[in-house]
Write an enzyme that holds these catalytic residues in place. Sequence first.
Site, PDB file in Angstrom:
ATOM      1  N   ASP A 196     -16.017  -8.152 -16.016  1.00 17.55           N
ATOM      2  CA  ASP A 196     -15.488  -7.147 -16.583  1.00 17.55           C
ATOM      3  C   ASP A 196     -14.746  -6.038 -15.832  1.00 17.55           C
ATOM      4  O   ASP A 196     -14.899  -6.250 -14.439  1.00 17.55           O
ATOM      5  CB  ASP A 196     -16.654  -6.270 -17.317  1.00 17.55           C
ATOM      6  CG  ASP A 196     -18.092  -6.448 -16.363  1.00 17.55           C
ATOM      7  OD1 ASP A 196     -17.827  -6.381 -15.344  1.00 17.55           O
ATOM      8  OD2 ASP A 196     -18.991  -6.278 -16.991  1.00 17.55           O
ATOM      9  N   ASP A 251     -31.405  -3.202 -21.269  1.00 19.01           N
ATOM     10  CA  ASP A 251     -31.209  -3.489 -22.684  1.00 19.01           C
ATOM     11  C   ASP A 251     -30.812  -4.920 -22.871  1.00 19.01           C
ATOM     12  O   ASP A 251     -30.520  -5.279 -23.982  1.00 19.01           O
ATOM     13  CB  ASP A 251     -30.481  -2.522 -23.165  1.00 19.01           C
ATOM     14  CG  ASP A 251     -29.025  -2.729 -22.928  1.00 19.01           C
ATOM     15  OD1 ASP A 251     -28.777  -3.357 -22.001  1.00 19.01           O
ATOM     16  OD2 ASP A 251     -28.310  -1.887 -23.321  1.00 19.01           O
ATOM     17  N   HIS A 286     -28.140  -6.627 -22.013  1.00 22.94           N
ATOM     18  CA  HIS A 286     -26.824  -6.685 -22.196  1.00 22.94           C
ATOM     19  C   HIS A 286     -26.183  -7.532 -20.907  1.00 22.94           C
ATOM     20  O   HIS A 286     -26.770  -7.305 -19.814  1.00 22.94           O
ATOM     21  CB  HIS A 286     -25.770  -5.561 -22.371  1.00 22.94           C
ATOM     22  CG  HIS A 286     -25.544  -4.663 -21.069  1.00 22.94           C
ATOM     23  ND1 HIS A 286     -26.499  -3.428 -20.718  1.00 22.94           N
ATOM     24  CD2 HIS A 286     -24.628  -4.735 -19.858  1.00 22.94           C
ATOM     25  CE1 HIS A 286     -26.065  -2.930 -19.645  1.00 22.94           C
ATOM     26  NE2 HIS A 286     -25.038  -3.854 -19.283  1.00 22.94           N
ATOM     27  N   GLU A 317     -22.810  -5.554 -25.277  1.00 22.77           N
ATOM     28  CA  GLU A 317     -24.069  -4.222 -25.452  1.00 22.77           C
ATOM     29  C   GLU A 317     -24.550  -4.817 -26.741  1.00 22.77           C
ATOM     30  O   GLU A 317     -24.205  -5.679 -27.319  1.00 22.77           O
ATOM     31  CB  GLU A 317     -23.378  -3.114 -25.778  1.00 22.77           C
ATOM     32  CG  GLU A 317     -22.469  -2.413 -24.901  1.00 22.77           C
ATOM     33  CD  GLU A 317     -23.247  -1.928 -23.631  1.00 22.77           C
ATOM     34  OE1 GLU A 317     -24.282  -2.202 -23.346  1.00 22.77           O
ATOM     35  OE2 GLU A 317     -22.604  -1.106 -22.800  1.00 22.77           O
TER      36      GLU A 317
END
Length: 276
Positions: A72, A141, A143, A148
Amino acid sequence: MRLVILDNYDLASEWAAKYICNRIIKFKPGQDRYFSLGLPTGSTPLGCYKKLIEYHKSGNLSFKYVKTFNMDEYVGLPRNHPESYHSYMWNNFFKHIDIDPNNAHILDGNAADLQAECDAFEEKIKEAGGIDLFVGGIGPDGHIAFNEPGSSLVSRTRLKTLAMDTILANAKYFDGDLSKVPTMALTVGVGTVMDAREVMILITGAHKAFALYKAMEEGVNHMWTVSAFQQHPRTIFVCDEDATLELRVKTVKYFKGLMHVHNKLVDPLYSMKEGN
């Protein structure tokens, strides 16, 4: 799925680095046969990168015939900004090894046409013959990359709006000033990573423990994107003790009982030196 449990972060980082080293060397890369390696950023892989640099400097490992694809990059952050993932990769890894800069692929968050940039990245992966080993990390979380919670589990490289939890977590890299934190990023999709022949996810720290529990002991759920790798034929989760705190005791005991098998993947550590 393999779960490799080491005592602490340093040992987990070393195990992961040894695994990458052995996979590259066993592949026997050459001028007409490049090893394709997917790479993450963030704090978790730093220890792994440090060990890989050591293996390179000692003459045991070369990246001359390795192509890398990063997960990313922020949108709108200049490439030379100290917090861009381009800067991260060059400062923490690439400038310390012998990789050809033309073979180190990082998404351009300042491209005039962001969708075209994403499509071109997918095409570069195809041209390389796919990714042999995709290394990743996760957020608390669950991800992976910037996929996400709620992301499609068959998604491809694309533009994503970052969740507030991610923006808050990244604020520490921008002097705690939320106004400086990018709110959008280009990211490989879950499907992009799933297409790799092998996936290794690094998970360390108690703050990642619930995400590891969701990935290992509950079903596949797009709210916990790392859980998608339950359905990959060759997934390895490499973690430290702290990351296992939410797992059932019998789960931890089962996988610790397999460590003598898992350690054969990294011991002996192969070398590219003559005669090894």
